[in-house]
Scaffold this motif. Sequence first.
Motif, short mmCIF file in Angstrom:
data_model
loop_
_atom_site.label_atom_id
_atom_site.label_comp_id
_atom_site.label_asym_id
_atom_site.label_seq_id
_atom_site.Cartn_x
_atom_site.Cartn_y
_atom_site.Cartn_z
N PHE A 273 0.84 -1.20 0.00
CA PHE A 273 0.00 0.00 0.00
C PHE A 273 0.88 1.26 0.00
O PHE A 273 0.64 2.20 -0.77
N ALA A 274 1.91 1.26 0.86
CA ALA A 274 2.82 2.42 0.91
C ALA A 274 3.50 2.62 -0.45
O ALA A 274 3.55 3.74 -0.96
N PHE A 275 3.99 1.53 -1.06
CA PHE A 275 4.67 1.64 -2.34
C PHE A 275 3.71 2.02 -3.47
O PHE A 275 4.08 2.72 -4.40
N GLY A 276 2.49 1.52 -3.37
CA GLY A 276 1.55 1.70 -4.47
C GLY A 276 0.81 3.03 -4.45
O GLY A 276 0.46 3.55 -5.50
N LYS A 277 0.55 3.57 -3.27
CA LYS A 277 -0.32 4.74 -3.20
C LYS A 277 0.31 5.97 -2.53
O LYS A 277 -0.28 7.03 -2.49
N ALA B 224 -12.74 9.79 -2.42
CA ALA B 224 -14.06 9.80 -1.78
C ALA B 224 -13.93 9.60 -0.28
O ALA B 224 -14.54 10.34 0.52
N SER B 225 -13.10 8.62 0.14
CA SER B 225 -13.03 8.34 1.57
C SER B 225 -12.26 9.43 2.32
O SER B 225 -12.55 9.71 3.47
N VAL B 226 -11.27 10.03 1.64
CA VAL B 226 -10.51 11.10 2.30
C VAL B 226 -11.41 12.31 2.53
O VAL B 226 -11.38 12.94 3.59
N ILE B 227 -12.25 12.60 1.55
CA ILE B 227 -13.17 13.73 1.70
C ILE B 227 -14.13 13.48 2.85
O ILE B 227 -14.52 14.37 3.59
N ASP B 228 -14.47 12.20 3.05
CA ASP B 228 -15.32 11.85 4.19
C ASP B 228 -14.57 11.92 5.52
O ASP B 228 -15.14 11.61 6.57
N GLY B 229 -13.29 12.26 5.49
CA GLY B 229 -12.53 12.46 6.71
C GLY B 229 -11.84 11.22 7.25
O GLY B 229 -11.53 11.14 8.43
N ALA B 230 -11.57 10.21 6.38
CA ALA B 230 -10.92 8.99 6.85
C ALA B 230 -9.42 9.21 7.02
O ALA B 230 -8.79 9.91 6.22
N SER B 231 -8.83 8.60 8.04
CA SER B 231 -7.38 8.65 8.24
C SER B 231 -6.72 7.65 7.28
O SER B 231 -7.41 6.77 6.75
N PRO B 232 -5.39 7.74 7.07
CA PRO B 232 -4.74 6.78 6.18
C PRO B 232 -4.98 5.34 6.60
O PRO B 232 -5.18 4.46 5.75
N GLY B 233 -4.98 5.10 7.92
CA GLY B 233 -5.24 3.76 8.42
C GLY B 233 -6.63 3.28 8.03
O GLY B 233 -6.82 2.13 7.64
N GLN B 234 -7.60 4.18 8.13
CA GLN B 234 -8.98 3.82 7.78
C GLN B 234 -9.12 3.62 6.27
O GLN B 234 -9.81 2.70 5.83
N TYR C 213 -2.17 12.14 3.78
CA TYR C 213 -1.36 11.50 4.82
C TYR C 213 -0.21 12.42 5.17
O TYR C 213 0.14 13.32 4.43
N ARG C 214 0.33 12.22 6.37
CA ARG C 214 1.49 13.01 6.78
C ARG C 214 2.77 12.30 6.40
O ARG C 214 2.75 11.13 6.01
N TRP C 215 3.91 12.96 6.57
CA TRP C 215 5.20 12.41 6.10
C TRP C 215 5.53 11.07 6.75
O TRP C 215 6.18 10.22 6.16
N TYR C 216 5.05 10.85 7.98
CA TYR C 216 5.45 9.61 8.67
C TYR C 216 4.55 8.43 8.34
O TYR C 216 4.88 7.28 8.64
N HIS C 217 3.41 8.68 7.74
CA HIS C 217 2.50 7.56 7.46
C HIS C 217 3.10 6.46 6.58
O HIS C 217 2.95 5.28 6.89
N PRO C 218 3.80 6.81 5.47
CA PRO C 218 4.41 5.73 4.67
C PRO C 218 5.33 4.86 5.50
O PRO C 218 5.35 3.63 5.33
N TRP C 219 6.05 5.47 6.43
CA TRP C 219 7.01 4.71 7.22
C TRP C 219 6.29 3.79 8.20
O TRP C 219 6.79 2.70 8.49
N LEU C 220 5.13 4.22 8.70
CA LEU C 220 4.34 3.32 9.56
C LEU C 220 3.91 2.09 8.77
O LEU C 220 4.00 0.96 9.24
N PHE C 221 3.43 2.34 7.55
CA PHE C 221 2.98 1.22 6.71
C PHE C 221 4.14 0.30 6.33
O PHE C 221 3.97 -0.89 6.15
#
Lengths: 293, 297
Positions: free
Chosen positions: A111-115, A188-198, B10-18
């Motif tokens: 996910f980190a590498f892809g998005k 869509a989900s970011v606009i709804d206020g979701a965090s990266p984890g969500q 996302y913030r700068w540290y989020h990729p590193w958490l993932f």
Amino acid sequence: MKVAILPGIRDGRIYRRQRASNAWRYLFLALVAAVMVFPFFWMIANSFNSKQGILSLPPNLVPDRLFTPEMFLNYQEVFGDYNFGRYLWNSLFVASLASLGQVITCATAGFAFGKMRFPGRNLIFGIILATMMIPTHATIIPEYILMFRLGWMNSYLPLIVPSFLIGTFGTFLFKVFFENAPMSLLEASVIDGASPGQVFSLVFVPLARGAIVTLLIIAFMNNWNDLLRPVLYITSRELMTSTLALTQFQSQYSTEWNLLITGAVVSTTPLLVMYAFLQGYIIEGVSHLGSKG
Amino acid sequence: MGFQAKLRWYRWYHPWLFLALALVGLVVFRLYPIVAALRYSFTAWDIMNEPVWLGLDNYRTIVSDPRYLSIVNNTIWFSAIYTVGVMVLGLALAMLLNARLKGITVFRALTYAPVVTSAVAVGIVWSWILSGRYGILNHFLELFGIDGPHWLGESNLALPTVATVQVWKMAGYYMTIFLAGLQEIPRNLYEAADIDGATGSQKFRSVTLPMLAPFTFFVLIIAVVDSFNNFEIIYSMTRGGPNETTTTMVYSVFLNGFVFYRVGFGAAVAFVLMSIVGVFTAINFWMRRRWAEPVES
């Protein structure tokens, strides 16, 4: 062009050639199937031989205990006296945790590498790919010394933790998958206020269900079949996995081929059954590796 | 695309958490062992006592001592038989199974079954089939008046026999990869060849092979690297014998590291192995870039 081809196919000459070549094909297929299946057949058949029966000359084409009241005696011994049920359970435990962990590691990294964009992204992915092909056997000596210093000997930690944290193929699989996943979902989900984890767990994980199952199965099978790490790290009997138990069996009861072969049947059956039901996912994963990896 | 650049989700540290788990794995179980293996390889070390610095002596032994030269030799032979075996058989099976016939999926599934079976079980069953006295293979050969040898007991036969069993085990894997490649060849090329009246072998030579060439090259590299994965089958069939004739470099790493306690020497063998894999990985990357360029840029 299509118009030109159609009469050709209906033309008797070509049609007959097609049928004849199909007959040849089936003949070859039958031959291939025989070579592929025979060892499995022979394994199962010999698990119904007694200790004397398996050593008879010429070899028993019909096992001597087949359809007698003692038919399953080898299985009773393997599960009863030799405690194989326990080893199967151990394999299931180790392979489940290791493969589940591998999916988590690979999905999050993919996910980190892809998005996401971050400094060193291509470099880190390049290093992961570059170490992809190095076999475990080549790095096992330092790994063993590391496990020794950590005090992890004779536990499941050395069997689970490295598989949990390493999965190059999986990382690659998820990177490609998430890269190609539509950006609109994210927006869509970011606009709804979701965090990266969500965003990850509520939107992208459900989307990646197929890739998750594929990797889960492949990792499970690899861990179930692993031999090197159990041989090195597991010393007590009650912690042995089924592959390790089988090799121990091999050195201790080298003359009791009937039990050894029954043990082989018992340790492979769970995977073959799993494979029979889930083969689509496995083939999918391997084909993907072939065309893209 | 423009929106993607503006959206800071996302913030700068989020990729590193993932990435955290994968990074720990990469550093601890991949990069560190590579560096550590290199360091150990310059020493003589039995684990109990302090390591003794040897410089390049371990590497000199590998390339000059006849005993280790024969291990290198075994490795090359095993890899050659394996690579040629799975490539030829994999492609042949893929061609055979790339047809719309009734029950073809069953045949595909059958060829893949040995791949998911553990090498230990495969080793045990084949050891039994190949047994000199009780084995079904020799009794089958007897029908044709052939006196079958002790396949795993004779020095000149054990290695090719074990390698062939491994080919049997893995052929289905390569079949699956080749099948994916074959199915990417555009159908209309075959249709065009049909119109020109090409025979089956002509179609194979002038459509299948050229279309499959780059693909085959990558499969070849995968197969060569995969051929080093022979510890399990050797451990369960011959344990490196007879007379070390089936001891390959991978098996030698195991023997030196964990049976003879010659950790430094084992690490040197491991590092040679890593270097070989490294070279093939580099070739793979380089060729991939060369072939991919005209398409992507």
